[in-house]
Design a protein around this motif. Structure first.
Motif, PDB file in Angstrom:
ATOM      1  N   LEU A 260     -46.960  70.833  31.308  1.00  0.00           N
ATOM      2  CA  LEU A 260     -47.684  71.335  30.145  1.00  0.00           C
ATOM      3  C   LEU A 260     -47.772  72.857  30.150  1.00  0.00           C
ATOM      4  N   GLU A 264     -51.865  73.199  26.005  1.00  0.00           N
ATOM      5  CA  GLU A 264     -51.097  72.090  25.442  1.00  0.00           C
ATOM      6  C   GLU A 264     -51.740  70.753  25.788  1.00  0.00           C
ATOM      7  N   GLN A 279     -55.031  68.033  29.307  1.00  0.00           N
ATOM      8  CA  GLN A 279     -54.804  69.360  28.728  1.00  0.00           C
ATOM      9  C   GLN A 279     -54.765  70.380  29.865  1.00  0.00           C
TER      10      GLN A 279
END
Length: 463
Positions: A260, A264, A279
């Protein structure tokens, strides 16, 4: 006489060679004292021990809430002397450790320290430096400690005790000093947790996906994590885990988290714990700080029915002697902590010895209530239970042995006596090894530590 005085060396080495993560600058003294120039407190062959090394370990001792104790400084110095001697012999014997070994040990220690400090940022604030800088600072000490441990292992690798040695050790114990054992049992288990198919998991996946879409639509991740995440450890922190490396995460979670970009949001990720929405907050090298929401999967009636049918079949096969209990546990049990031990539970208070003899008062109450009415050699009927991690499943228990309260004797307690006899022989082996090295190693101790009883055993004729 010296060997007797040095017998406790082995135990001290085991504790003190595991150098704690230093929590003060090497140039500072213990809190409450004034700064001073570092000085050499001991010369061990070609190595030296600095005052700051002792100060760092003593500060760690104090930081754990222990009282001020001058004897601890003596014990720290003794452990460092032992480490230097082991390290010098390791060079002669060409004993080394790999860079990966050092990295893994540093990471293991840092994970523990991060957890105790409440996060990487708090630990760095406490240390007064970044973890990257700190890793470089402690690397030489960790390397020396690992080499010393490996050398110690080589010294004792061939230690063994014969039945005759066990008997002689036991017979040398004064009768009035023999220990008294309470009731002990050996208990095995076969555990079956229900497995759900994709259709049964769909409702849990949908709950996670609905939360993901709400976050994507602008709702606050941390707020939703506090409200809905079923990970009690991180939910109250808004789902935030703090900085962790790959080894701290299950592989499916880590594979996504490390791909990630900051801010994101992941797709729904399935792991053994359930379904996650992840996240990325920040990445620092091989560590990430992420937040997540966990929706746990829970057994549905159909999956419980299948699990019950499976364990009933195992129960009947064991009862009818079509398969022995230990083999069935190894093949079918879902508890990885016991299945590779033939299903036998280990004494949690004596994990290192891997003993299967468990005091009855240390058993899980639910297990005790079942085996207390069983006869030795029998198995219980399958029963529904909830594991410590919250998972529901079915379990069969096997009572392998039961020993009533008694004073130690060879017939009933041979494994325990053998373990103690082995430890005693190991202690003597390492003590004798150090005694030989002490006689041929130049050892000079600063006058400040000359009064330590532990240190007096290390002085040599060259002093």
């Amino acid at each position: 006489m010296r060997i007797q005085e040095m017998k406790k060396t082995f135990g001290l080495i085991a504790a003190l060679l595991l150098i704690s993560l230093a929590q003060v600058n090497a140039q500072n003294t213990v809190p409450g004292t004034q700064k001073s120039l570092d000085k050499v407190v001991a010369v061990i062959g070609s190595s030296i021990i600095l005052q700051s090394e002792i100060d760092m370990q003593y500060a760690q001792y104090l930081s754990q809430g222990n009282p001020d104790n001058a004897d601890v400084r003596c014990e720290i110095l003794q452990g460092l002397i032992s480490q230097k001697i082991l390290g010098q012999q390791a060079i002669i014997d060409s004993i080394a450790v790999t860079e990966d070994d050092i990295d893994n040990e540093i990471d293991r220690r840092l994970r523990s320290s991060i957890a105790r400090a409440g996060g990487q940022e708090r630990l760095e604030e406490f240390l007064g430096r970044s973890l990257i800088q700190y890793k470089d600072e402690i690397r030489p000490d960790i390397k020396e400690m690992l080499i010393a441990n490996k050398m110690q292992g080589k010294i004792t690798e061939n230690v063994a005790v014969t039945p005759l040695e066990v008997r002689r050790y036991f017979e040398a114990i004064p009768k009035d000093s023999l220990p008294f054992f309470n009731t002990e049992v050996e208990v095995g288990e076969i555990v079956i947790h229900p497995e759900m198919n994709d259709l049964e998991k769909e409702a849990f996946r949908d709950r996670a996906e609905a939360l993901r879409l709400r976050i994507k639509g602008g709702e606050d991740f941390a707020t939703l994590a506090r409200l809905y995440s079923q990970d009690p450890g991180s939910a109250r922190e808004g789902g935030e885990l703090g900085f962790v490396d790959r080894t701290s995460l299950v592989k499916e979670f880590a594979a996504v988290a490390f791909k990630l970009k900051p801010g994101e949001l992941s797709q729904v990720v399935e792991t053994e714990f359930g379904f996650h929405v992840i996240q990325l907050i920040e990445r620092r090298g091989e560590q990430v700080n992420v937040r997540h929401i966990l929706i746990k999967t829970e057994a549905v009636p159909a999956s419980l029915v299948r699990a019950k049918a499976q364990i009933d079949s195992i129960y009947n096969n064991v009862l009818n002697k079509k398969i022995v209990f230990g083999t069935a546990a190894s093949l079918y049990s879902d508890n990885n902590d016991t299945k590779y031990n033939g299903g036998m539970m280990l004494n949690a208070e004596n994990v290192q010895s891997r003993t299967t003899f468990i005091p009855s008062d240390k058993l899980d109450p639910a297990v005790f209530l079942t085996v207390d009415t069983m006869k030795v050699g029998t198995i219980s009927q399958p029963s529904l239970f909830t594991a410590p991690d919250g998972k529901t499943g079915y379990r069969i228990l096997y009572l392998k042995s039961k020993t009533g309260p008694h004073q130690a004797n060879l017939e009933q307690d041979y494994p325990k006596i053998k373990e103690v006899a082995f430890e005693d022989k190991t202690n003597r082996t390492i003590s004798e090894w150090f005694e030989k090295r002490r006689k041929i190693t130049y050892i000079k101790i600063d006058s400040e530590f000359q009064t330590c009883s532990e240190i007096s055993t290390w002085t040599t004729a060259q002093n």
